[in-house]
Design a protein around this motif. Structure first.
Motif, PDB file in Angstrom:
ATOM      1  N   LYS A   2       0.834  -1.197   0.000  1.00 43.65           N
ATOM      2  CA  LYS A   2       0.000   0.000   0.000  1.00 43.65           C
ATOM      3  C   LYS A   2       0.866   1.243   0.000  1.00 43.65           C
ATOM      4  N   GLY A  49      -9.376  -0.634   0.092  1.00 45.60           N
ATOM      5  CA  GLY A  49      -9.717   0.662   0.682  1.00 45.60           C
ATOM      6  C   GLY A  49      -9.479   1.807  -0.289  1.00 45.60           C
ATOM      7  N   ASN A 122      -2.181  16.540  11.279  1.00 34.73           N
ATOM      8  CA  ASN A 122      -2.803  15.223  11.207  1.00 34.73           C
ATOM      9  C   ASN A 122      -1.982  14.227  10.402  1.00 34.73           C
ATOM     10  N   GLU A 124      -1.418  13.951   7.090  1.00 34.92           N
ATOM     11  CA  GLU A 124      -2.171  13.373   5.979  1.00 34.92           C
ATOM     12  C   GLU A 124      -2.176  14.329   4.798  1.00 34.92           C
ATOM     13  N   ALA A 136      -9.061  12.903   2.773  1.00 35.12           N
ATOM     14  CA  ALA A 136      -7.726  12.992   3.348  1.00 35.12           C
ATOM     15  C   ALA A 136      -7.131  11.592   3.339  1.00 35.12           C
ATOM     16  N   PRO A 141      -0.362   3.938   7.947  1.00 35.17           N
ATOM     17  CA  PRO A 141      -1.188   2.866   7.393  1.00 35.17           C
ATOM     18  C   PRO A 141      -1.928   2.034   8.445  1.00 35.17           C
ATOM     19  N   TYR A 142      -1.669   2.301   9.725  1.00 30.38           N
ATOM     20  CA  TYR A 142      -2.210   1.439  10.784  1.00 30.38           C
ATOM     21  C   TYR A 142      -3.495   2.009  11.371  1.00 30.38           C
ATOM     22  N   LEU A 143      -4.081   1.247  12.300  1.00 31.78           N
ATOM     23  CA  LEU A 143      -5.293   1.705  12.966  1.00 31.78           C
ATOM     24  C   LEU A 143      -4.982   2.924  13.829  1.00 31.78           C
ATOM     25  N   LYS A 144      -5.986   3.784  13.961  1.00 26.62           N
ATOM     26  CA  LYS A 144      -5.792   5.053  14.666  1.00 26.62           C
ATOM     27  C   LYS A 144      -5.555   4.823  16.158  1.00 26.62           C
ATOM     28  N   GLN A 145      -4.891   5.805  16.769  1.00 28.16           N
ATOM     29  CA  GLN A 145      -4.685   5.795  18.214  1.00 28.16           C
ATOM     30  C   GLN A 145      -5.940   6.368  18.836  1.00 28.16           C
ATOM     31  N   THR A 146      -6.734   5.504  19.449  1.00 23.89           N
ATOM     32  CA  THR A 146      -8.016   5.939  20.003  1.00 23.89           C
ATOM     33  C   THR A 146      -8.054   5.812  21.514  1.00 23.89           C
ATOM     34  N   GLY A 147      -6.846   5.808  22.123  1.00 25.32           N
ATOM     35  CA  GLY A 147      -6.785   5.811  23.572  1.00 25.32           C
ATOM     36  C   GLY A 147      -6.687   7.236  24.058  1.00 25.32           C
ATOM     37  N   THR A 148      -6.931   7.434  25.339  1.00 22.87           N
ATOM     38  CA  THR A 148      -6.777   8.777  25.904  1.00 22.87           C
ATOM     39  C   THR A 148      -5.933   8.666  27.162  1.00 22.87           C
TER      40      THR A 148
ATOM     41  N   SER B 112     -11.561   5.066   3.742  1.00 23.35           N
ATOM     42  CA  SER B 112     -11.163   3.889   2.966  1.00 23.35           C
ATOM     43  C   SER B 112     -12.197   2.770   3.086  1.00 23.35           C
ATOM     44  N   HIS B 127     -12.685   7.193  20.413  1.00 24.32           N
ATOM     45  CA  HIS B 127     -11.837   7.135  21.595  1.00 24.32           C
ATOM     46  C   HIS B 127     -12.476   6.287  22.681  1.00 24.32           C
ATOM     47  N   CYS B 186      -9.458   1.881  21.356  1.00 24.42           N
ATOM     48  CA  CYS B 186      -8.267   1.367  22.023  1.00 24.42           C
ATOM     49  C   CYS B 186      -8.676   0.456  23.164  1.00 24.42           C
TER      50      CYS B 186
END
Lengths: 175, 214
Positions: A2, A49, A122, A124, A136, A141-148, B112, B127, B186
Motif C-alpha cells: 500500500k 480501501g 494530522n 495526511e 484525506a 497505514p495502521y489503525l488510529k490511536q483511540t486511547g486517551t 477507505s 476514543h 483502544c
C-alpha cells in the motif's frame, strides 16, 4: 504494498472532482485503478480501501476521456519514478524524490480542479475542491490511536513531584 | 565525614519524596472516592462540550432512490449520522473522516471504507474515554448497532468481537459484496498514554429503512 502506491493513490483519489459529459472516462480510470503495475520488479496494486475511495468519487462525478488519459499519464510518470529509484517502500525515498512524486500528484489533481496539500498536524494529504474538503489520505497505514491519557494520573504525578520538590527545598533551607 | 553528610542528605531527601507521594495519593484517593461519580459526569460533560455538531443537511447527502446508491457524499469532516448501541446506552455523532481532530468530536468513519447502505465494509472508530466508547468492551454478541443517517436507518447485529494489534489492518478489511460494520477503540481503557491493542466489534446488516419509503 500500500505504501508503494501512495503516490498513485493521491492522484487516483482526485479523479472525480470535475463534472463532465462522459462516463467512459470513469470506466477507464476505474479499470486502470484495478490493474496491477510492475514497480521495482514486483506486481503492485491498490488496496480495496483505495478502490473504495476511487469508486466513491466516480459515483458522484464524471471525468472526460481526455482528463482520464492525462491523469493516467501522470500515474505512469509516478510509476516510472518509483522504478527509476528501484524502491518499493515510499518511506525509503529521499526527500527530493518524495517532493517529485507529490508534485506529479498535484499536477494530476489540478487536471480535475482539485488542490492537494500536506496537513502536518494530522500527518495526511488533504484534497480540496474549491473550499470544500473532499478527502484525506493518512500517511499512517495502521489503525488510529483511540486511547486517551489518564488525566488524573498526570495531574497526580505533577502535584506529587511539585510537592516533593517543595518539601525537599524546605528541608534544605531549614537544615 | 563528607560521605556521612551526603548519605544523611540523600536519606532525608528520599524520606521527603516518599512522604510527599503518600500524601498526594491519599489526598487524591479521598477526592476520587468522594467525588468519583461527579468527576466522571464532569469529565464526560467537558469531553462532549467540544463536539462540533455541524450537521450535513439531508439535501447534501443524496441517494438514488432506485438503486439506493449514494450520489452525493457528505463533506469530509462533517457529521452525517448518529451511532446508537441501545444495550450500552451509547448515542454518538458520526463524522465522515478519521483524522485525529475529527475523533475529538465523536465517531470517525474511515474514508477507505463504504457508507451504510452501499453493501460494503464500513469502518468506524472512536476514543475509549467516558462519553464515547469506554463501554464498548462490554458489548454482547447479538447486540444491535443502529446507524441513523439523513438517507436511511441501518440496523446491524453483532456477531463477533476481537482484540487485535493496531498493525493488524487485515482484521478490518474493506470488502464489497457484504455489508459489515466494524467499530473499534483502544483496548485497556486504564492505559496511560498510547496502547497497541484495539477492541474491534463486527456486526452484519440486519435491516435497512430508507427515508421516504413506507
Amino acid at each position: 504494498m500500500k505504501k508503494v502506491m501512495q503516490g498513485m493513490l493521491v492522484m487516483l483519489a482526485t479523479f472525480t472532482f470535475v463534472t463532465s459529459v462522459s462516463a467512459k472516462g470513469n470506466d477507464t480510470l476505474l479499470t486502470y485503478a484495478n490493474q496491477s503495475h510492475k514497480i521495482a520488479g514486483e506486481n503492485v496494486s491498490l488496496s480495496n480501501g483505495d478502490i473504495a475511495k476511487i469508486e466513491r468519487f466516480l459515483n458522484s462525478n464524471e471525468v472526460t476521456d481526455e482528463q482520464a488519459s492525462d491523469i493516467i499519464a501522470k500515474c505512469d510518470e509516478i510509476i516510472a519514478v518509483l522504478n527509476r529509484e528501484g524502491v518499493k517502500d515510499v518511506t525509503k525515498l529521499s526527500k527530493n524524490v518524495k517532493n517529485e512524486i507529490f508534485g506529479l500528484a498535484k499536477e494530476a489533481a489540478n487536471i480535475v480542479g482539485v488542490t492537494l496539500s500536506y496537513d502536518k498536524a494530522n500527518k495526511e494529504i488533504v484534497a480540496y475542491k474549491g473550499d470544500k474538503k473532499i478527502d484525506a489520505i493518512s500517511l499512517n497505514p495502521y489503525l488510529k490511536q483511540t486511547g486517551t491519557a489518564n488525566v488524573l494520573a498526570i495531574t497526580m504525578s505533577v502535584v506529587a513531584i511539585l510537592g516533593t520538590g517543595t518539601l525537599v527545598l524546605r528541608k534544605r533551607f531549614n537544615a | 565525614m563528607l560521605n556521612k553528610n551526603v548519605k544523611t542528605i540523600i536519606k532525608a531527601t528520599m524520606k521527603s519524596i516518599i512522604v510527599a507521594f503518600i500524601y498526594s495519593f491519599l489526598f487524591f484517593g479521598v477526592l476520587f472516592i468522594c467525588f468519583n461519580k461527579s468527576y466522571k459526569e464532569l469529565k464526560s460533560t467537558i469531553d462532549l462540550i467540544s463536539i462540533n455538531n455541524k450537521e450535513v443537511s439531508s439535501k447534501d447527502v443524496l441517494i438514488d432512490e432506485e438503486s439506493h446508491k449514494l450520489v452525493v457524499y457528505p463533506e469530509y469532516g462533517t457529521k452525517y449520522a448518529t451511532l446508537q448501541i441501545p444495550s450500552l446506552n451509547i448515542d454518538l455523532p458520526v463524522f465522515f473522516g478519521d483524522s485525529m481532530s475529527i475523533l475529538k468530536h465523536g465517531i470517525g468513519h474511515s474514508s477507505s471504507s463504504y457508507f451504510p447502505g452501499e453493501g460494503g465494509s464500513i469502518l468506524y472508530m472512536g476514543h475509549n474515554n467516558v462519553g464515547v466508547l469506554s463501554k464498548l468492551k462490554n458489548i454482547d454478541i447479538n447486540s444491535e448497532i443502529i446507524v441513523q443517517t439523513s438517507y436511511g436507518k441501518f440496523t446491524y447485529k453483532v456477531y463477533d468481537h476481537q482484540i487485535i494489534n493496531y498493525k493488524e489492518t487485515d482484521k478490518v478489511p474493506t470488502n464489497k459484496g457484504e455489508e459489515i460494520l466494524m467499530l473499534y477503540t483502544c483496548f485497556q481503557t486504564s492505559t496511560f498514554g498510547h496502547t497497541e491493542k484495539r477492541f474491534v466489534v463486527y456486526a452484519k446488516l440486519e435491516n435497512s429503512e430508507y427515508r421516504g419509503e413506507e
